[in-house]
Design a protein around this motif. Structure first.
Motif, PDB file in Angstrom:
ATOM      1  N   SER A 106       0.893  -0.916   0.048  1.00  0.00           N
ATOM      2  CA  SER A 106       0.054  -0.024  -0.094  1.00  0.00           C
ATOM      3  C   SER A 106       0.782   1.256   0.261  1.00  0.00           C
ATOM      4  CB  SER A 106      -0.928   0.194   1.370  1.00  0.00           C
ATOM      5  OG  SER A 106      -1.863   1.132   1.208  1.00  0.00           O
ATOM      6  N   ILE A 107       0.865   2.098  -1.016  1.00  0.00           N
ATOM      7  CA  ILE A 107       1.682   3.186  -1.141  1.00  0.00           C
ATOM      8  C   ILE A 107       0.892   4.329  -1.753  1.00  0.00           C
ATOM      9  CG2 ILE A 107       3.818   1.831  -1.868  1.00  0.00           C
ATOM     10  CD1 ILE A 107       3.398   2.970  -4.340  1.00  0.00           C
ATOM     11  N   THR A 108       1.381   5.717  -1.630  1.00  0.00           N
ATOM     12  CA  THR A 108       0.878   6.748  -2.296  1.00  0.00           C
ATOM     13  C   THR A 108       1.577   7.199  -3.380  1.00  0.00           C
ATOM     14  OG1 THR A 108       2.261   8.580  -0.816  1.00  0.00           O
ATOM     15  CG2 THR A 108       0.369   7.365   0.115  1.00  0.00           C
ATOM     16  N   ASP A 109       0.955   8.088  -4.372  1.00  0.00           N
ATOM     17  CA  ASP A 109       1.846   8.464  -5.326  1.00  0.00           C
ATOM     18  C   ASP A 109       3.174   9.286  -5.202  1.00  0.00           C
ATOM     19  OD1 ASP A 109       0.003   7.327  -6.978  1.00  0.00           O
ATOM     20  OD2 ASP A 109      -1.377   9.298  -7.355  1.00  0.00           O
ATOM     21  N   GLU A 110       3.048   9.818  -3.830  1.00  0.00           N
ATOM     22  CA  GLU A 110       4.156  10.587  -3.521  1.00  0.00           C
ATOM     23  C   GLU A 110       5.330   9.813  -3.467  1.00  0.00           C
ATOM     24  OE1 GLU A 110       2.751  12.153   0.138  1.00  0.00           O
ATOM     25  OE2 GLU A 110       1.544  13.659  -0.747  1.00  0.00           O
ATOM     26  N   ASN A 111       5.272   8.393  -2.994  1.00  0.00           N
ATOM     27  CA  ASN A 111       6.237   7.383  -2.980  1.00  0.00           C
ATOM     28  C   ASN A 111       7.004   6.957  -4.279  1.00  0.00           C
ATOM     29  OD1 ASN A 111       4.325   6.262  -0.581  1.00  0.00           O
ATOM     30  ND2 ASN A 111       6.337   6.958   0.144  1.00  0.00           N
ATOM     31  N   ILE A 112       6.208   7.169  -5.341  1.00  0.00           N
ATOM     32  CA  ILE A 112       6.597   6.821  -6.695  1.00  0.00           C
ATOM     33  C   ILE A 112       7.605   7.652  -7.239  1.00  0.00           C
ATOM     34  CG2 ILE A 112       5.821   5.788  -8.892  1.00  0.00           C
ATOM     35  CD1 ILE A 112       3.514   4.832  -7.426  1.00  0.00           C
ATOM     36  N   GLN A 113       8.685   7.249  -7.930  1.00  0.00           N
ATOM     37  CA  GLN A 113       9.535   8.143  -8.432  1.00  0.00           C
ATOM     38  C   GLN A 113       9.571   7.721  -9.876  1.00  0.00           C
ATOM     39  OE1 GLN A 113      13.333   8.520  -6.797  1.00  0.00           O
ATOM     40  NE2 GLN A 113      12.462   8.488  -4.703  1.00  0.00           N
TER      41      GLN A 113
END
Length: 155
Positions: A106-113
């Motif tokens: 479970s992640i947020t878009d902020e975590n994706i680079q």
């Protein structure tokens, strides 16, 4: 305060992570229909090398793609841990052969680079983004970019 909590939870997305060789990848859980054990596929003539063939999925013919081979990595050597992740993309079902399923994340878009500029065009076309969790670097696969040729093959 409830509105902020609702907003924060709606920004989260769930992904299923899996291994191909020593690398870890993931796809959006909303695209996954099921995960099944490895079943040998019946080869089809004149298909690309990354298409393992087709299997019977409850009476329907399901094309199976070796995801490693599609991304230019060494093909998966099926074992007892190998699985077929059945995904739905653009109203089509396809099986993705991978070495093993790892986790639900479970992640947020902020975590994706975004993929780095040093990556080749092929990598950037298949990888939507990268993120780290617990010291693991995970690449998110862009299913809509990896499957278009399959629609022509399976049609």
């Amino acid at each position: 305060m409830t509105d902020i909590a609702t907003l924060a939870s709606s920004d989260r997305r769930e992904l299923i992570s899996f291994c191909i060789g020593e690398q870890e990848f993931c796809v959006d859980i909303m695209a996954v229909r099921e995960i099944r054990g490895w079943t040998p596929a019946t080869p089809l003539p004149q298909t690309p090398g990354y298409i393992r063939g087709v299997i019977n999925l409850r009476g329907a013919v399901l094309p199976v793609m070796d995801l490693a081979a599609r991304m230019g990595l060494p093909p998966v050597q099926p074992s007892a841990r190998s699985v077929i992740i059945v995904v739905k993309v653009a109203e089509r079902l396809i099986g993705l052969l991978v070495d093993a399923v790892s986790d639900i994340l479970s992640i947020t878009d902020e975590n994706i680079q975004p993929p780095p500029d040093v990556a080749c065009d092929r990598v950037r076309s298949f990888v939507r983004g990268l993120f780290t969790i617990d010291g693991r670097m995970i690449s998110q696969i862009a299913l809509d970019r990896i499957l278009p040729e399959i629609e022509q093959v399976a049609a």
